[in-house]
Design an enzyme around this catalytic site. Structure first.
Site, PDB file in Angstrom:
ATOM      1  N   LYS A 112       0.814  -1.211   0.000  1.00  0.00           N
ATOM      2  CA  LYS A 112       0.000   0.000   0.000  1.00  0.00           C
ATOM      3  C   LYS A 112       0.849   1.263   0.000  1.00  0.00           C
ATOM      4  O   LYS A 112       0.377   2.328  -0.386  1.00  0.00           O
ATOM      5  CB  LYS A 112      -0.969  -0.027   1.165  1.00  0.00           C
ATOM      6  CG  LYS A 112      -1.943  -1.198   1.011  1.00  0.00           C
ATOM      7  CD  LYS A 112      -3.174  -1.075   1.831  1.00  0.00           C
ATOM      8  CE  LYS A 112      -4.199  -2.133   1.471  1.00  0.00           C
ATOM      9  NZ  LYS A 112      -3.756  -3.509   1.819  1.00  0.00           N
TER      10      LYS A 112
HETATM   11  C1  LIG Z   1      -4.441  -4.573   1.403  1.00  0.00           C
HETATM   12  C2  LIG Z   1      -3.658  -5.819   1.280  1.00  0.00           C
HETATM   13  C3  LIG Z   1      -4.031  -6.829   0.387  1.00  0.00           C
HETATM   14  C4  LIG Z   1      -5.274  -6.739  -0.447  1.00  0.00           C
HETATM   15  O1  LIG Z   1      -5.290  -5.608  -1.270  1.00  0.00           O
HETATM   16  P1  LIG Z   1      -6.592  -5.235  -2.113  1.00  0.00           P
HETATM   17  O2  LIG Z   1      -6.616  -3.755  -2.195  1.00  0.00           O
HETATM   18  O3  LIG Z   1      -7.720  -5.827  -1.410  1.00  0.00           O
HETATM   19  O4  LIG Z   1      -6.383  -5.803  -3.443  1.00  0.00           O
HETATM   20  C5  LIG Z   1      -3.212  -7.924   0.280  1.00  0.00           C
HETATM   21  N1  LIG Z   1      -2.093  -8.055   1.031  1.00  0.00           N
HETATM   22  C6  LIG Z   1      -1.712  -7.110   1.912  1.00  0.00           C
HETATM   23  C7  LIG Z   1      -0.490  -7.320   2.708  1.00  0.00           C
HETATM   24  C8  LIG Z   1      -2.471  -5.958   2.053  1.00  0.00           C
HETATM   25  O5  LIG Z   1      -2.083  -5.019   2.918  1.00  0.00           O
END
Ligand SMILES: *Cc1c(COP(=O)(O)O)cnc(C)c1O
Length: 463
Positions: A112
Site C-alpha cells: 500500500k
Molecule cells: C491490502 C492488502 C491486500 C489486499 O489488497 P486489495 O486492495 O484488497 O487488493 C493484500 N495483502 C496485503 C499485505 C495488504 O495489505
C-alpha cells in the site's frame, strides 16, 4: 482526462477533483472516461528504465493538466525515495516459471505504500497550491491505515483519522498507526470489524453536511489515484520478464479488488496479460462471485491474512462497470440489491466478460500455513500469509509457458506470529524500524456509531 462515476449520476471531474474527492456523490467510484493505450513499441521502450521513469510514462496520460511534467516528476521522485530497495519493486524467482514481485520495501512494509506515498505527495502539491485544508478519514484492515499515516503525518493542510477494527490487526500494524507523534495523526480503534469501519467511512461521505463541513477526503482503495499508482508495477515486472513479446500472468492476493483491478487497467492499456488470478483467503466472496456469478456477502471470519478479511469488496464495482459495458444504471441497481438483500447475481454476459481475464482461487487457513512452511523448506523464502495465499493459488494453476508473477504484498515481519508458527523462524523487522515495539502508543477506542465518530472528528481536527 475526465473522470466519471460507476453509477453514472455524479458530476464528471478532473483528476485533481477525483483524487481529492474519493467516493462519488452518487455513491459510485470514479473511473477515467477513456483508458489511454501504449503501443507495443512504447511498452518495449520501458525496458531498462528506472521505476520512477516508468511511473511517469504510465501515469502521465491520466493526470491531465493537474501538474506540469516537471512537477509530476518531482512528486514521483519524492514518493519513492524512502523505499528500502533501489528497484522499488524487485522480482525474485520462486520456481521454474514462477516469480515473486516484492512490493514490501516501502516505509510500512506493505504494497500500500506504493499508492499512499504517491497520494501523500499529490495531496501536498495540490493543497499547498490552493491553500485548502482537508480531513482524511480512512478505514483499514491494518495496512492501509499505517501507509496513510506514514504518507500524511506532519502535513500542514491535512488531518488524518484512521479507523481500524479493535483487536483485529497485528501488533506491528497497530503500532505503526498508534506510535507516530505528529499531532495531525488520529488512530481510532473501532468496536467492530473491517466492514463496519468501511461502512462508517461511506456513511460519512454520504452525510453531505459533515462531508463539506470538514472537507472530507478519502484515501481508501476507492481513490482512483491509488489504483493508478498500482498499475505501474504490473508494467515494470512484465517488461522485465519479456513483455510485450511474451505474455505474463499474475496472481494477486486480494480482498478489496484494488490491486488486481490495477492489473486489469494495465491490460486495458495494452500490457499483454494472459490472466489475472484473484486469490482470496477463507473470506472468499470474490472467488465465489467469479466461479458462480453470485456475489453474496456472509460474515467476516478473522484469518492469518487479516488485510484480506473483507466481504464487501469496494473496487469490484469498477470491474462490474466495465463488465456491464459502462452502464451506470445497471451498476447502481446491483449495488442497491447488495444493500437491501445482501447480494446479487451477475448477468451471464457480464460474467463472461469478467472471465475473459479473471480467474480465481482460495486458500484456507491450513493451506496458507502449509504454503509458508513448504516454500520455506523448498526455497528458503519466508513469506507473509497474504503472499502465501497467492502462491498457493498460483501453484494450482495449470503449468504453461507463460510466466506467473505472484504479488508479494507484505514483509513477513509484519505478521510474525503466523510466520513463526509455520516456519519456526521469527522474521525480524528491518533495522530502520527496530524500535517500533518500544515507542509510546496513542489511540482512541470508539463505538461503531456514526454520530460519535463524527463528533470526535469535529472536536479533534486542527484545520
Ligand atoms: C491490502 C492488502 C491486500 C489486499 O489488497 P486489495 O486492495 O484488497 O487488493 C493484500 N495483502 C496485503 C499485505 C495488504 O495489505
Amino acid at each position: 482526462m475526465r473522470y466519471v462515476s460507476t453509477r453514472g449520476q455524479a458530476p464528471v471531474l478532473s483528476f485533481e477533483e477525483a483524487m481529492l474527492t474519493g467516493l462519488a456523490r452518487d455513491g459510485g467510484l470514479y473511473l477515467p472516461e477513456t483508458i489511454p493505450t501504449l503501443s507495443s513499441d512504447e511498452i518495449a521502450a520501458l525496458a531498462g528504465k528506472t521505476y520512477e521513469e516508468v511511473a511517469f510514462t504510465i501515469m502521465r496520460p491520466f493526470i491531465g493538466d493537474t501538474f506540469t511534467d516537471d512537477e509530476f516528476r518531482a512528486i514521483i521522485a519524492r514518493a519513492y525515495e524512502g523505499f528500502g530497495h533501489d528497484a522499488r519493486a524487485p522480482l525474485v524467482q520462486l520456481g521454474a516459471n514462477h516469480f515473486l514481485l516484492e512490493l514490501f520495501h516501502g516505509p510500512t512494509l506493505a504494497f500500500k505504500d506504493f499508492a499512499m506515498q504517491l497520494i501523500g505527495q499529490l495531496f501536498q502539491a495540490a493543497l499547498s497550491r490552493s491553500g485548502k485544508k482537508v480531513t482524511i478519514v480512512g478505514a483499514t484492515s491494518g495496512d492501509t491505515g499505517s501507509a496513510a499515516i506514514e504518507a500524511f503525518k506532519g502535513l500542514d493542510n491535512v488531518d488524518v483519522f484512521i479507523m481500524f477494527p479493535h483487536g483485529r490487526v497485528s501488533e506491528v500494524q497497530r503500532r505503526q498507526m498508534t506510535t507516530p507523534p505528529e499531532s495531525n495523526v488520529h488512530a481510532l480503534a473501532l468496536d467492530g470489524d473491517f466492514d463496519d469501519c468501511q461502512a462508517r467511512v461511506k456513511d460519512m461521505f454520504n452525510d453531505f453536511d459533515f462531508r463539506d463541513g470538514v472537507g472530507l477526503a478519502g484515501v481508501n482503495s476507492i481513490n482512483w489515484a491509488r489504483v493508478l499508482a498500482q498499475v505501474v508495477y504490473y508494467f515494470t515486472s512484465a517488461v522485465s520478464l519479456g513483455a510485450p513479446q511474451r505474455k505474463i500472468s499474475f496472481t494477486v492476493p486480494t480482498g478489496n479488488f484494488g490491486d488486481v483491478f490495477a492489473g486489469y487497467i494495465a491490460q486495458r492499456m495494452g500490457l499483454p496479460i494472459e490472466q489475472l488470478i484473484v486469490a482470496t483467503n477463507q473470506n472468499d466472496i470474490l472467488h465465489r462471485a467469479l466461479s458462480t456469478g453470485g456475489y453474496v456477502t456472509s460474515g467476516v471470519t478473522p484469518s492469518i491474512s487479516p488485510s484480506m478479511d473483507i466481504q464487501v469488496s469496494s473496487n469490484f464495482e469498477r470491474a462490474l462497470f466495465y463488465a456491464y459495458g459502462g452502464d451506470g444504471k445497471a451498476v447502481a441497481q446491483l449495488m442497491d440489491e447488495l444493500k437491501t438483500k445482501g447480494g446479487f447475481q451477475i448477468s451471464q454476459g457480464a460474467l463472461q466478460a469478467l472471465r475473459e481475464i479473471f480467474a480465481s482461487g482460495r486458500a484456507s487457513e491450513d493451506e496458507t500455513s502449509a504454503t509458508i512452511t513448504g516454500m520455506f523448506a523448498h526455497t528458503g523464502e519466508i513469506m507473509c500469509p497474504h503472499t502465501a495465499v497467492a502462491v498457493k493459488v498460483a501453484n494450482e494453476q495449470p503449468v504453461t509457458a507463460t510466466p506467473m508473477i505472484s504479488l508479494s504484498t507484505a514483509h513477513p515481519a509484519k505478521f510474525p506470529d503466523a510466520v513463526e508458527a509455520a516456519t519456526g523462524q521469527r522474521p525480524p523487522l528491518p533495522a530502520r524500524m527496530a524500535d517500533l515495539m518500544d515507542r509510546p502508543e496513542r489511540v482512541t477506542r470508539i463505538a461503531n456509531d456514526l454520530a460519535a465518530i463524527e463528533a470526535l472528528i469535529h472536536e479533534r481536527r486542527r484545520a
